[in-house]
Structure formats: C-alpha cells, structure tokens
Scaffold this motif. Sequence first.
Motif, PDB file in Angstrom:
ATOM      1  N   GLU A  33      48.350  11.476 -13.470  1.00  0.00           N
ATOM      2  CA  GLU A  33      47.482  10.538 -14.199  1.00  0.00           C
ATOM      3  C   GLU A  33      46.008  10.886 -13.993  1.00  0.00           C
ATOM      4  O   GLU A  33      45.232  10.926 -14.943  1.00  0.00           O
ATOM      5  N   ARG A  34      45.634  11.146 -12.758  1.00  0.00           N
ATOM      6  CA  ARG A  34      44.226  11.439 -12.448  1.00  0.00           C
ATOM      7  C   ARG A  34      43.808  12.797 -13.019  1.00  0.00           C
ATOM      8  O   ARG A  34      42.710  12.928 -13.558  1.00  0.00           O
ATOM      9  N   LEU A  35      44.642  13.796 -12.912  1.00  0.00           N
ATOM     10  CA  LEU A  35      44.299  15.108 -13.463  1.00  0.00           C
ATOM     11  C   LEU A  35      44.188  15.045 -14.980  1.00  0.00           C
ATOM     12  O   LEU A  35      43.316  15.682 -15.569  1.00  0.00           O
ATOM     13  N   ASN A  36      45.043  14.261 -15.617  1.00  0.00           N
ATOM     14  CA  ASN A  36      44.970  14.112 -17.069  1.00  0.00           C
ATOM     15  C   ASN A  36      43.718  13.368 -17.513  1.00  0.00           C
ATOM     16  O   ASN A  36      43.332  13.451 -18.677  1.00  0.00           O
ATOM     17  N   SER A  37      43.080  12.653 -16.597  1.00  0.00           N
ATOM     18  CA  SER A  37      41.856  11.928 -16.951  1.00  0.00           C
ATOM     19  C   SER A  37      40.631  12.843 -16.970  1.00  0.00           C
ATOM     20  O   SER A  37      39.576  12.451 -17.472  1.00  0.00           O
ATOM     21  N   LEU A  38      40.772  14.056 -16.436  1.00  0.00           N
ATOM     22  CA  LEU A  38      39.628  14.972 -16.386  1.00  0.00           C
ATOM     23  C   LEU A  38      39.283  15.490 -17.775  1.00  0.00           C
ATOM     24  O   LEU A  38      40.164  15.812 -18.571  1.00  0.00           O
ATOM     25  N   ARG A  39      38.002  15.592 -18.037  1.00  0.00           N
ATOM     26  CA  ARG A  39      37.524  16.127 -19.315  1.00  0.00           C
ATOM     27  C   ARG A  39      37.248  17.620 -19.229  1.00  0.00           C
ATOM     28  O   ARG A  39      36.924  18.250 -20.226  1.00  0.00           O
ATOM     29  N   SER A  40      37.351  18.174 -18.045  1.00  0.00           N
ATOM     30  CA  SER A  40      37.087  19.597 -17.847  1.00  0.00           C
ATOM     31  C   SER A  40      38.336  20.277 -17.313  1.00  0.00           C
ATOM     32  O   SER A  40      39.325  19.632 -16.962  1.00  0.00           O
ATOM     33  N   SER A  41      38.277  21.575 -17.236  1.00  0.00           N
ATOM     34  CA  SER A  41      39.383  22.309 -16.630  1.00  0.00           C
ATOM     35  C   SER A  41      39.347  22.112 -15.120  1.00  0.00           C
ATOM     36  O   SER A  41      38.350  21.645 -14.562  1.00  0.00           O
ATOM     37  N   TYR A  42      40.436  22.456 -14.484  1.00  0.00           N
ATOM     38  CA  TYR A  42      40.492  22.306 -13.034  1.00  0.00           C
ATOM     39  C   TYR A  42      41.397  23.372 -12.436  1.00  0.00           C
ATOM     40  O   TYR A  42      42.230  23.966 -13.123  1.00  0.00           O
ATOM     41  N   LEU A  43      41.186  23.608 -11.162  1.00  0.00           N
ATOM     42  CA  LEU A  43      42.077  24.420 -10.339  1.00  0.00           C
ATOM     43  C   LEU A  43      42.551  23.524  -9.204  1.00  0.00           C
ATOM     44  O   LEU A  43      41.747  22.825  -8.597  1.00  0.00           O
ATOM     45  N   TYR A  44      43.828  23.562  -8.926  1.00  0.00           N
ATOM     46  CA  TYR A  44      44.387  22.713  -7.882  1.00  0.00           C
ATOM     47  C   TYR A  44      45.338  23.528  -7.018  1.00  0.00           C
ATOM     48  O   TYR A  44      46.286  24.126  -7.515  1.00  0.00           O
ATOM     49  N   THR A  45      45.060  23.579  -5.741  1.00  0.00           N
ATOM     50  CA  THR A  45      45.937  24.211  -4.769  1.00  0.00           C
ATOM     51  C   THR A  45      46.323  23.157  -3.746  1.00  0.00           C
ATOM     52  O   THR A  45      45.450  22.605  -3.076  1.00  0.00           O
ATOM     53  N   PRO A  46      47.604  22.836  -3.623  1.00  0.00           N
ATOM     54  CA  PRO A  46      48.009  21.796  -2.687  1.00  0.00           C
ATOM     55  C   PRO A  46      47.772  22.190  -1.235  1.00  0.00           C
ATOM     56  O   PRO A  46      47.945  23.350  -0.864  1.00  0.00           O
ATOM     57  N   GLY A  47      47.381  21.226  -0.456  1.00  0.00           N
ATOM     58  CA  GLY A  47      47.256  21.416   0.986  1.00  0.00           C
ATOM     59  C   GLY A  47      48.484  20.879   1.686  1.00  0.00           C
ATOM     60  O   GLY A  47      49.407  20.364   1.054  1.00  0.00           O
ATOM     61  N   ASN A  48      48.509  20.956   2.999  1.00  0.00           N
ATOM     62  CA  ASN A  48      49.700  20.542   3.743  1.00  0.00           C
ATOM     63  C   ASN A  48      50.012  19.055   3.575  1.00  0.00           C
ATOM     64  O   ASN A  48      51.178  18.670   3.576  1.00  0.00           O
ATOM     65  N   HIS A  49      49.024  18.208   3.386  1.00  0.00           N
ATOM     66  CA  HIS A  49      49.302  16.783   3.188  1.00  0.00           C
ATOM     67  C   HIS A  49      49.917  16.531   1.823  1.00  0.00           C
ATOM     68  O   HIS A  49      50.669  15.578   1.651  1.00  0.00           O
ATOM     69  N   ASP A  50      49.600  17.380   0.845  1.00  0.00           N
ATOM     70  CA  ASP A  50      50.175  17.218  -0.491  1.00  0.00           C
ATOM     71  C   ASP A  50      51.682  17.483  -0.464  1.00  0.00           C
ATOM     72  O   ASP A  50      52.461  16.721  -1.018  1.00  0.00           O
ATOM     73  N   TRP A  51      52.097  18.580   0.124  1.00  0.00           N
ATOM     74  CA  TRP A  51      53.501  18.973   0.039  1.00  0.00           C
ATOM     75  C   TRP A  51      54.384  18.403   1.143  1.00  0.00           C
ATOM     76  O   TRP A  51      55.609  18.541   1.078  1.00  0.00           O
ATOM     77  N   GLU A  52      53.803  17.774   2.146  1.00  0.00           N
ATOM     78  CA  GLU A  52      54.684  17.176   3.151  1.00  0.00           C
ATOM     79  C   GLU A  52      55.523  16.095   2.483  1.00  0.00           C
ATOM     80  O   GLU A  52      55.179  15.580   1.428  1.00  0.00           O
ATOM     81  N   TYR A  53      56.656  15.774   3.074  1.00  0.00           N
ATOM     82  CA  TYR A  53      57.521  14.760   2.488  1.00  0.00           C
ATOM     83  C   TYR A  53      57.964  13.806   3.581  1.00  0.00           C
ATOM     84  O   TYR A  53      58.427  14.240   4.635  1.00  0.00           O
ATOM     85  N   PRO A  54      57.818  12.505   3.350  1.00  0.00           N
ATOM     86  CA  PRO A  54      58.162  11.527   4.391  1.00  0.00           C
ATOM     87  C   PRO A  54      59.600  11.717   4.896  1.00  0.00           C
ATOM     88  O   PRO A  54      60.524  11.868   4.110  1.00  0.00           O
ATOM     89  N   GLY A  55      59.749  11.735   6.197  1.00  0.00           N
ATOM     90  CA  GLY A  55      61.056  11.858   6.806  1.00  0.00           C
ATOM     91  C   GLY A  55      61.532  13.285   7.001  1.00  0.00           C
ATOM     92  O   GLY A  55      62.549  13.517   7.650  1.00  0.00           O
ATOM     93  N   GLU A  56      60.828  14.247   6.420  1.00  0.00           N
ATOM     94  CA  GLU A  56      61.187  15.652   6.566  1.00  0.00           C
ATOM     95  C   GLU A  56      60.299  16.293   7.635  1.00  0.00           C
ATOM     96  O   GLU A  56      59.128  15.942   7.760  1.00  0.00           O
ATOM     97  N   PRO A  57      60.831  17.237   8.386  1.00  0.00           N
ATOM     98  CA  PRO A  57      59.994  17.906   9.397  1.00  0.00           C
ATOM     99  C   PRO A  57      58.882  18.706   8.728  1.00  0.00           C
ATOM    100  O   PRO A  57      59.088  19.285   7.660  1.00  0.00           O
ATOM    101  N   TRP A  58      57.722  18.724   9.350  1.00  0.00           N
ATOM    102  CA  TRP A  58      56.604  19.494   8.805  1.00  0.00           C
ATOM    103  C   TRP A  58      56.843  20.955   9.134  1.00  0.00           C
ATOM    104  O   TRP A  58      57.125  21.313  10.270  1.00  0.00           O
ATOM    105  N   GLY A  59      56.766  21.805   8.140  1.00  0.00           N
ATOM    106  CA  GLY A  59      56.937  23.230   8.388  1.00  0.00           C
ATOM    107  C   GLY A  59      57.246  23.989   7.116  1.00  0.00           C
ATOM    108  O   GLY A  59      57.275  23.431   6.006  1.00  0.00           O
TER     109      GLY A  59
END
Length: 89
Positions: A33-59
């Motif tokens: 939703e937030r990325l679709n609100s942008l009026r310009s182009s963007y580059l997005y690279t996920p960090g470790n907090h983005d891809w972590e998943y609750p209840g799963e081990p970090w790694g």
Amino acid sequence: MLDYANELSADCIILTGDIVNGATVNNLDYLEERLNSLRSSYLYTPGNHDWEYPGEPWGEGTRQAQYAKFNRYAEGNPAYQSKTTEAFC
C-alpha cells in the motif's frame, strides 16, 4: 517519510531495509500500500527485520524461506536492483 518524498517530488526513493518488522501478510500488505502511494520510482532491498518471521529462528534458513515474498517489491530480486534516472538517485 514516503509522504514527504511525494511532497518533494523526489526523483527516486531508496529504501534500504527494516521498513516492516517481519514478512507477515499484514506487514506485506501495508508495505505494498505504501509503495503504491509513491509518485516516483523506488529501489527497495529488505533488511533482516523485513524478512524475519515471528516464531521462526533468525538465520539464513528463515531468510531463504521468506525472501521470495519481496520479489514483487524488488523487481524480482530482493538482494539488489539498479535503476537509471536522469537525476542522481
């Protein structure tokens, strides 16, 4: 900050990770939703907090399991992207 980038008419937005906290359905819906609100182009690279998943081990196993969820926001490659613009980006 994304609203501010729209106000500035930024040429390109660079998001370097830790934008959401976990690759849950609700977080990814919010991200989209937030990325679709942008009026310009963007580059997005996920960090470790983005891809972590609750209840799963970090790694590496969790990263590999969750990373593909970000393909649609990262031109099919969450690890890196590039973009050519007329302005510095």
